[in-house]
Write an enzyme that holds these catalytic residues in place. Structure first.
Site, PDB file in Angstrom:
ATOM      1  N   GLY A 253      33.460  15.741  52.689  1.00 52.17           N
ATOM      2  CA  GLY A 253      32.544  15.039  51.815  1.00 52.17           C
ATOM      3  C   GLY A 253      31.151  15.638  51.791  1.00 52.17           C
TER       4      GLY A 253
ATOM      5  N   VAL B  29      27.036  14.480  52.043  1.00 51.72           N
ATOM      6  CA  VAL B  29      26.153  13.414  52.508  1.00 51.72           C
ATOM      7  C   VAL B  29      24.805  13.545  51.801  1.00 51.72           C
ATOM      8  CG1 VAL B  29      25.043  12.333  54.492  1.00 51.72           C
ATOM      9  CG2 VAL B  29      27.300  13.365  54.750  1.00 51.72           C
TER      10      VAL B  29
ATOM     11  N   ASP C  50      37.070  14.126  68.408  1.00 50.73           N
ATOM     12  CA  ASP C  50      36.300  15.322  68.055  1.00 50.73           C
ATOM     13  C   ASP C  50      34.865  15.225  68.562  1.00 50.73           C
ATOM     14  OD1 ASP C  50      36.067  17.877  66.955  1.00 50.73           O
ATOM     15  OD2 ASP C  50      35.409  17.134  65.002  1.00 50.73           O
TER      16      ASP C  50
END
Length: 411
Positions: A22, A24, A132
């Site tokens: 995505g 931001v 992660d």
């Protein structure tokens, strides 16, 4: 996107960064003029089911995590076919950026690791595994540590869109911080985050990850090489107990690693500043904070440490699931193969007809369903078929939560 008003309330002002999933943006929430970080799923992934599911999972993960070091989620939805996530806008630098100036002293490293262990303990307490954790996903706001990017996280106790998505045998994460079980593509759990935290602690103290080299060399070392000694130019002044803890966190066997809460407590004993206590987020604080962060509905009840588990039989929108979480309901979608266990307090059966309600009544749990406004005969029929209560469409999260809390209390 710059200048666009998303969902009628987020004015996009600037791009902050982009990744594989995505983009931001810095945005302002209207009309209250609150700065937010607006994460938008990349347009080329809008029609990709796995990408959309991972994006939704990040929203659910953030909503489920009761801790001030997690990023607050304000809103989640869709605008002109584009999924978006409105979050708290952070001000600070990533740990990766801070480490470019060199390794931390033992006292600062202990403080950062203690805060990370605390947020991981909270995450693991609600069944959430990050998968992660790395310096790029850690932000330092002054003395406060924040953890980013729960897009790879899963709810360990749940399967499906909000739970585990990665198949066994698929490596997910960043090689330098992967646990041995992740490197082998095996199933993971809280101990995986503990290993990653051990790698981060090693880097805090030495300025580099425990294992370096090509990606394949690092993966091989993660699986087979023992924890390396603490070494850095100029020498190290580290308490022996801290090195013992670091080695335990980097144990190749998951079951031998200490839990995040134990790590936090052991680190706190090593902190040279005895007054620097870290307050664990309680269930009460979580529910109150989550409700305050949501844009729309206020909590349907006072915050409570007793968070009822509600099984959902049927389809439910991500927005409604998030709204239930904000109102003190732990909702999860039941699959056909998943038995209803003793922790389930009630059922929400959207769209259920009389026959379905009679079948569900056999479980002996109170049932809430939904129905069209104005259809008195249909509403009466559903109550007669076994529904404990009916919420009218369009369903508002606060109304549904209020009814679910009531039936769990009365039932």
């Amino acid at each position: 996107m710059i200048g666009t008003v998303v969902a009628g309330r987020y004015r996009v002002e600037a791009e902050l960064g982009r990744g594989g999933m995505g983009v931001v943006y810095r945005a302002v929430q209207l009309p209250i003029e609150r700065p937010v970080a607006l994460k938008v799923l990349r347009r080329e992934l809008v029609d990709a089911p796995k990408a959309r599911a991972r994006f939704e999972r990040e929203a659910r993960a953030l909503s489920a995590l009761p801790h001030p070091s997690a990023v607050a989620i304000y809103d989640f939805g869709e605008h002109e076919g584009m999924a978006y996530l409105a979050m708290e806008l952070l001000h600070g630098e990533t740990l990766s950026e801070a480490l470019r100036e060199g390794a931390f002293g033992a006292a600062r490293a202990i403080d950062v690791a203690t805060q990370l262990a605390d947020v991981l303990a909270a995450a693991h307490g609600v069944g959430l595994v990050h998968r992660d954790l790395k310096p790029e996903n850690i932000v330092l706001e002054g003395e406060t540590v924040r953890v980013l990017d729960f897009g790879l996280a899963f709810l360990a106790a749940r399967e499906g869109p909000a739970g585990r998505m990665t198949r066994e045998g698929v490596v997910v994460g960043t090689p330098a911080y992967l646990s041995p079980e992740q490197a082998r593509g095996e199933d993971v759990g809280p101990a995986t985050d503990v290993y990653a935290l051990g790698c981060v602690l090693h880097e805090l103290l030495t300025g580099k990850a425990p294992f370096v080299g090509t990606e394949m060399e690092v993966l091989t070392k993660q699986m087979f090489a023992p924890a390396p000694p603490l070494e850095r130019e100029g020498g190290l002044d580290v308490p022996a107990a801290l090195d013992v803890l670091r080695r335990a966190m980097l144990d190749k066997v998951p079951d031998r690693r200490p839990g995040a809460a134990e790590i936090r407590d052991r680190l706190a004993l090593l902190d040279p500043d005895p007054d620097r206590g870290r307050v664990r987020a309680s269930a009460d604080g979580y529910l109150g904070a989550r409700a305050a962060r949501m844009v729309e509905a206020a909590p349907a009840s006072e915050p409570s440490a007793d968070v009822p588990e509600i099984g959902v039989v049927g389809e439910i929108s991500p927005e409604l699931m998030l709204g239930l979480t904000a109102n003190g309901i732990a909702a999860f979608v039941l699959s056909d193969a998943e038995p209803i266990d003793g922790s389930t307090r009630a059922l929400y059966a959207p769209g259920a007809d009389e026959a379905a309600l009679r079948a569900l009544s056999a479980h002996g749990l109170p049932i809430v369903t939904d129905h069209a406004k104005g259809d008195i005969a249909g509403l009466t029929a559903r109550l007669a078929a076994g529904a404990a209560d009916v919420v009218l469409r369009p369903v508002a999260a606060a109304d549904l939560a209020r009814k679910l809390l009531r039936v769990t209390r009365d039932g």
